[in-house]
Design a protein around this motif. Structure first.
Motif, PDB file in Angstrom:
ATOM      1  N   PRO A   1       0.819  -1.216   0.000  1.00 36.01           N
ATOM      2  CA  PRO A   1       0.000   0.000   0.000  1.00 36.01           C
ATOM      3  C   PRO A   1       0.850   1.261   0.000  1.00 36.01           C
ATOM      4  O   PRO A   1       2.012   1.236   0.389  1.00 36.01           O
ATOM      5  CB  PRO A   1      -0.801  -0.104   1.300  1.00 36.01           C
ATOM      6  CG  PRO A   1      -0.224  -1.214   2.082  1.00 36.01           C
ATOM      7  CD  PRO A   1       0.768  -1.946   1.259  1.00 36.01           C
TER       8      PRO A   1
ATOM      9  N   SER B   1     -14.195   2.680   7.806  1.00 32.14           N
ATOM     10  CA  SER B   1     -12.873   2.507   8.409  1.00 32.14           C
ATOM     11  C   SER B   1     -12.315   3.797   8.990  1.00 32.14           C
ATOM     12  O   SER B   1     -11.170   4.152   8.745  1.00 32.14           O
ATOM     13  CB  SER B   1     -11.883   1.948   7.389  1.00 32.14           C
ATOM     14  OG  SER B   1     -12.160   0.596   7.193  1.00 32.14           O
TER      15      SER B   1
ATOM     16  N   TRP C   1     -11.755   6.300  17.974  1.00 28.20           N
ATOM     17  CA  TRP C   1     -11.357   6.964  19.214  1.00 28.20           C
ATOM     18  C   TRP C   1     -10.865   8.389  19.002  1.00 28.20           C
ATOM     19  O   TRP C   1     -10.497   9.054  19.958  1.00 28.20           O
ATOM     20  CB  TRP C   1     -10.292   6.136  19.950  1.00 28.20           C
ATOM     21  CG  TRP C   1      -9.133   5.771  19.073  1.00 28.20           C
ATOM     22  CD1 TRP C   1      -8.027   6.510  18.836  1.00 28.20           C
ATOM     23  CD2 TRP C   1      -8.981   4.567  18.315  1.00 28.20           C
ATOM     24  NE1 TRP C   1      -7.207   5.855  17.964  1.00 28.20           N
ATOM     25  CE2 TRP C   1      -7.765   4.659  17.630  1.00 28.20           C
ATOM     26  CE3 TRP C   1      -9.768   3.419  18.145  1.00 28.20           C
ATOM     27  CZ2 TRP C   1      -7.309   3.646  16.791  1.00 28.20           C
ATOM     28  CZ3 TRP C   1      -9.307   2.426  17.301  1.00 28.20           C
ATOM     29  CH2 TRP C   1      -8.091   2.546  16.640  1.00 28.20           C
TER      30      TRP C   1
ATOM     31  N   ASP D   1      -9.584  -3.629   9.537  1.00 26.89           N
ATOM     32  CA  ASP D   1      -9.863  -2.342   8.884  1.00 26.89           C
ATOM     33  C   ASP D   1      -8.946  -1.244   9.403  1.00 26.89           C
ATOM     34  O   ASP D   1      -8.420  -0.442   8.632  1.00 26.89           O
ATOM     35  CB  ASP D   1     -11.315  -1.924   9.141  1.00 26.89           C
ATOM     36  CG  ASP D   1     -12.296  -2.886   8.518  1.00 26.89           C
ATOM     37  OD1 ASP D   1     -11.903  -3.549   7.547  1.00 26.89           O
ATOM     38  OD2 ASP D   1     -13.432  -2.972   9.006  1.00 26.89           O
ATOM     39  N   TYR D   2      -8.768  -1.206  10.725  1.00 27.53           N
ATOM     40  CA  TYR D   2      -7.920  -0.155  11.299  1.00 27.53           C
ATOM     41  C   TYR D   2      -6.483  -0.335  10.832  1.00 27.53           C
ATOM     42  O   TYR D   2      -5.787   0.634  10.534  1.00 27.53           O
ATOM     43  CB  TYR D   2      -7.980  -0.196  12.827  1.00 27.53           C
ATOM     44  CG  TYR D   2      -9.371  -0.030  13.400  1.00 27.53           C
ATOM     45  CD1 TYR D   2     -10.339   0.699  12.723  1.00 27.53           C
ATOM     46  CD2 TYR D   2      -9.712  -0.604  14.618  1.00 27.53           C
ATOM     47  CE1 TYR D   2     -11.607   0.843  13.237  1.00 27.53           C
ATOM     48  CE2 TYR D   2     -10.986  -0.464  15.147  1.00 27.53           C
ATOM     49  CZ  TYR D   2     -11.925   0.265  14.442  1.00 27.53           C
ATOM     50  OH  TYR D   2     -13.180   0.401  14.957  1.00 27.53           O
TER      51      TYR D   2
ATOM     52  N   ASN E   1      -5.600  -1.734   8.055  1.00 24.13           N
ATOM     53  CA  ASN E   1      -5.548  -1.343   6.645  1.00 24.13           C
ATOM     54  C   ASN E   1      -5.458   0.171   6.499  1.00 24.13           C
ATOM     55  O   ASN E   1      -4.779   0.671   5.610  1.00 24.13           O
ATOM     56  CB  ASN E   1      -6.778  -1.861   5.904  1.00 24.13           C
ATOM     57  CG  ASN E   1      -6.624  -3.320   5.513  1.00 24.13           C
ATOM     58  OD1 ASN E   1      -5.504  -3.857   5.554  1.00 24.13           O
ATOM     59  ND2 ASN E   1      -7.713  -3.959   5.158  1.00 24.13           N
ATOM     60  N   VAL E   2      -6.146   0.898   7.382  1.00 28.47           N
ATOM     61  CA  VAL E   2      -6.040   2.363   7.364  1.00 28.47           C
ATOM     62  C   VAL E   2      -4.587   2.755   7.606  1.00 28.47           C
ATOM     63  O   VAL E   2      -4.025   3.588   6.892  1.00 28.47           O
ATOM     64  CB  VAL E   2      -6.953   2.988   8.440  1.00 28.47           C
ATOM     65  CG1 VAL E   2      -6.643   4.469   8.594  1.00 28.47           C
ATOM     66  CG2 VAL E   2      -8.410   2.801   8.066  1.00 28.47           C
TER      67      VAL E   2
ATOM     68  N   ARG F   1      -1.966   0.945   7.017  1.00 26.33           N
ATOM     69  CA  ARG F   1      -1.128   0.527   5.895  1.00 26.33           C
ATOM     70  C   ARG F   1      -1.296   1.466   4.703  1.00 26.33           C
ATOM     71  O   ARG F   1      -0.313   1.863   4.075  1.00 26.33           O
ATOM     72  CB  ARG F   1      -1.478  -0.899   5.476  1.00 26.33           C
ATOM     73  CG  ARG F   1      -1.033  -1.934   6.492  1.00 26.33           C
ATOM     74  CD  ARG F   1      -1.418  -3.330   6.035  1.00 26.33           C
ATOM     75  NE  ARG F   1      -0.661  -3.730   4.856  1.00 26.33           N
ATOM     76  CZ  ARG F   1      -1.014  -4.751   4.070  1.00 26.33           C
ATOM     77  NH1 ARG F   1      -2.110  -5.433   4.325  1.00 26.33           N
ATOM     78  NH2 ARG F   1      -0.282  -5.065   3.033  1.00 26.33           N
ATOM     79  N   THR F   2      -2.549   1.834   4.385  1.00 28.04           N
ATOM     80  CA  THR F   2      -2.736   2.694   3.216  1.00 28.04           C
ATOM     81  C   THR F   2      -2.204   4.102   3.467  1.00 28.04           C
ATOM     82  O   THR F   2      -2.001   4.849   2.531  1.00 28.04           O
ATOM     83  CB  THR F   2      -4.214   2.790   2.797  1.00 28.04           C
ATOM     84  OG1 THR F   2      -4.984   3.131   3.942  1.00 28.04           O
ATOM     85  CG2 THR F   2      -4.724   1.486   2.236  1.00 28.04           C
TER      86      THR F   2
ATOM     87  N   VAL G   1      -2.618   3.468  16.221  1.00 26.53           N
ATOM     88  CA  VAL G   1      -3.737   2.598  15.861  1.00 26.53           C
ATOM     89  C   VAL G   1      -3.915   1.439  16.847  1.00 26.53           C
ATOM     90  O   VAL G   1      -4.970   1.289  17.459  1.00 26.53           O
ATOM     91  CB  VAL G   1      -3.571   2.062  14.413  1.00 26.53           C
ATOM     92  CG1 VAL G   1      -4.722   1.147  14.064  1.00 26.53           C
ATOM     93  CG2 VAL G   1      -3.487   3.217  13.428  1.00 26.53           C
TER      94      VAL G   1
ATOM     95  N   ALA H   1      -6.716   1.158  19.943  1.00 31.84           N
ATOM     96  CA  ALA H   1      -7.745   0.162  19.625  1.00 31.84           C
ATOM     97  C   ALA H   1      -7.799  -0.912  20.703  1.00 31.84           C
ATOM     98  O   ALA H   1      -8.867  -1.411  21.043  1.00 31.84           O
ATOM     99  CB  ALA H   1      -7.470  -0.466  18.257  1.00 31.84           C
TER     100      ALA H   1
END
Lengths: 311, 276
Positions: free
Chosen positions: A78, A90, A94, B176-177, B179-180, B182-183, B195, B199
């Protein structure tokens, strides 16, 4: 070199079967190119691997064979060059809306001052009409507002390519229409290259320059690239009166209802033959014109580069 | 509506307390003197003919007396309850925070790396069920100091819930978090702090809350064993003095401080909680 910003060459995804079982090929022989500034939608039935293709483009998933080339470089992992809007938004629950966007801005431009980050973030919050709620947590927003935050975050990092994975799938019809218009507005302002996955034919016609039609899985592939030559700026209420709207819509619906399955059946029969390595033909349903698009790189060579890169 | 519920609950609580203490007080009166005191008993000041569990009123009087001057120090066997509690709190908190210092990073490692999870799992499975007091002899021998040994016992008993909860919280952060992260090309450290940590924070804090409860349970037993200072020693010392009123009073104080510790961790958990 092709003139495309991004090309996908001979992509396939094979999942190993259960012990002793047949491996599952979700899609294979997927080739396409996307021009800079173009808005492309991908439509297909569930299970044809649309989301997997998008994840491969994003670098979040690996293809079994083939490669994605953007700006002459192979996509490996990515990157901030490819922004992603996920179906489930997504957002990080928090932190506030503002921080959800500003952390992306900061990671894109690490050297920016606090003021620059603030201004840039606010600009995109305003662009999607969320000024005034920037200090709320995502859980305090409606689904539509959350997806707008997600869109603002993706546009704010100004990626070369924006990938949208069924962004409006979870929204009700009214909200969906409103956010589609927001998306058109932002897209027209930024001239961003976009690839979007959707299930909604009208949405695809409203938004895109071309629609990629996928056959059913397994062994799915992109069968056609439908040209949408309805002039911009398009409006949800007026577009349906355009002469080309219904020919296009009928063509796409006909494909989804009948041909996606038929093509898949013949596709499986043709397996192993020389049918994989070309771009999908460009179809204009309004004029009935079909243009074959030739690939200008040798796909076998692409495969070699990929293997070389893997080493 | 909620207020009314709270008021009603408080009234019921008070009724229960009154009934309980009243029954206790009334059922526990000293037996009537049937015979005249013997000469010996008169010499001893007419002591009670039989040892009894103290009455709530006696405990109440002692509590007022003790709490009006909780920090006095009249030598090793006569210290105020406040002072004894401070000793215990000091041991509990130092052992507990040392454990957090080890458990949270190691839990992160286990949660992020399946290899480490598999490699360390046998150790955790064997060490976790050992009663913390079983470590005491070994700790005394190696560390040669009863103070440090009791801190070690607290350390070893509070490490497991924190470790296991951190590992679980980290490994179950939504894809999903990640992936956020990573992107957006976040590095490993940034991903961990921006993250994964927020989390997993509610799960980690839950582990910390379980740990502080266990640590407070164990310190009483540990101090009974090593003696010297602390509320555990206080309870045992008063038992040796046959001062049951002080025993009951200190039991109540242990409960009270334990409640405060739990409440503060509950509050901290609430602060890191998020709604998806």
């Amino acid at each position: 070199m092709s003139s495309y910003l991004l090309t996908a060459e001979n992509l396939s995804k094979v999942y190993p079967g259960p012990k002793g079982g047949e491996p599952l090929t979700v899609f294979d022989g997927v080739n396409f190119g996307v021009n800079k500034g173009e808005f492309v939608c991908v439509i297909g039935h569930s299970g044809c691997g649309k989301s997997t293709i998008l994840n491969i483009l994003a670098g979040l998933d690996d293809a079994t064979t083939g490669a994605v080339i953007m700006d002459g470089k192979e996509v490996a992992g990515p990157s901030l060059d490819r922004g992603v809007v996920f179906q489930n938004y997504s957002l990080l629950p928090w932190i506030s809306v503002f921080k959800n966007i500003s952390f992306a801005v900061k990671s894109r431009w690490p050297k920016w001052s606090k003021d620059e980050v603030y201004e840039h973030t606010m600009k995109y919050i305003e662009m999607v009409g969320l000024k005034g709620v920037e200090h709320r947590k995502p859980s305090q927003l409606s689904g539509g507002m959350r997806q707008r935050v997600s869109i603002a975050r993706a546009f704010a990092i100004q990626p070369k390519l924006l990938l949208l994975d069924e962004p409006f799938g979870a929204l009700d019809a009214l909200t969906r229409g409103m956010i589609q218009e927001e998306l058109i507005k932002v897209w027209e302002k930024t001239n961003q290259t976009v690839i979007m996955i959707t299930h909604d034919v009208d949405e695809a016609i409203l938004l895109s320059d071309r629609i990629f039609l996928m056959t059913n899985g397994p062994h799915a592939s992109i069968a056609e690239s439908v040209m949408i030559d309805i002039p911009r700026h398009r409006d949800r209420t007026e577009i349906i009166h355009h002469d080309h709207y219904y020919p296009i819509r009928n063509h796409v619906v006909d494909f989804l209802v009948k041909r996606s399955k038929e093509l898949n059946d013949t596709g499986i029969e043709q397996q192993g033959q020389e049918q994989a390595f070309h771009y999908p033909p460009e179809v204009n349903p309004a004029t009935g014109q079909v243009t074959e698009v030739k690939i200008d790189t040798d796909p076998s060579q692409v495969d070699d580069t990929r293997i070389a890169n893997l080493r | 509506m909620l207020d009314r519920l709270n008021v009603r609950a408080a009234i019921v609580s008070i009724v229960f307390l009154t009934v309980l203490l009243g029954t206790w007080e009334l059922a526990n009166q000293p037996p009537e003197q049937t015979e005249a005191l013997t000469e010996y008993e008169m010499l001893m000041g007419g002591s009670a003919p039989q040892a009894r569990v103290p009455n709530p009123s006696e405990i109440g009087l002692l509590a007022i007396e003790e709490l009006s001057d909780p920090f006095y120090d009249k030598g090793p066997n006569d210290k105020g309850i406040g002072l004894q509690l401070m000793y215990s709190l000091y041991r509990v908190l130092s052992g507990y925070f040392l454990a957090a210092l080890v458990a949270i990073p190691v839990g992160f490692l286990i949660g992020m790396s399946p290899l480490m999870q598999k490699a360390l799992d046998p150790f955790i499975q064997v060490l976790k069920p050992i009663s913390p007091l079983a470590w005491m002899p070994l700790a005394l021998f190696i560390l040669k100091d009863s103070e440090i040994s009791s801190i070690f016992v607290i350390f070893i008993c509070s490490i497991w819930p924190m470790l296991i909860n951190t590992a679980f919280g980290v490994s179950s952060v939504k894809k999903d978090y990640l992936n956020v992260a990573r992107t957006h090309e976040l590095g490993r450290i940034k991903t961990a702090f921006l993250v994964v940590l927020p989390a997993a924070a509610p799960t980690i804090l839950t582990g910390m809350r379980i740990s502080i409860g266990i640590a407070w349970l164990v310190i009483v037993a540990a101090e009974m064993l090593v003696g010297g200072t602390g509320v555990g020693y206080y309870v045992w010392n008063e038992w040796n003095n046959l001062d049951l009123t002080s025993v009951v009073f200190s039991i109540l104080m242990i409960g009270f401080i334990g409640m405060l510790l739990d409440l503060s961790l509950a509050k901290a958990t609430k602060m890191v909680q998020y709604v998806e």
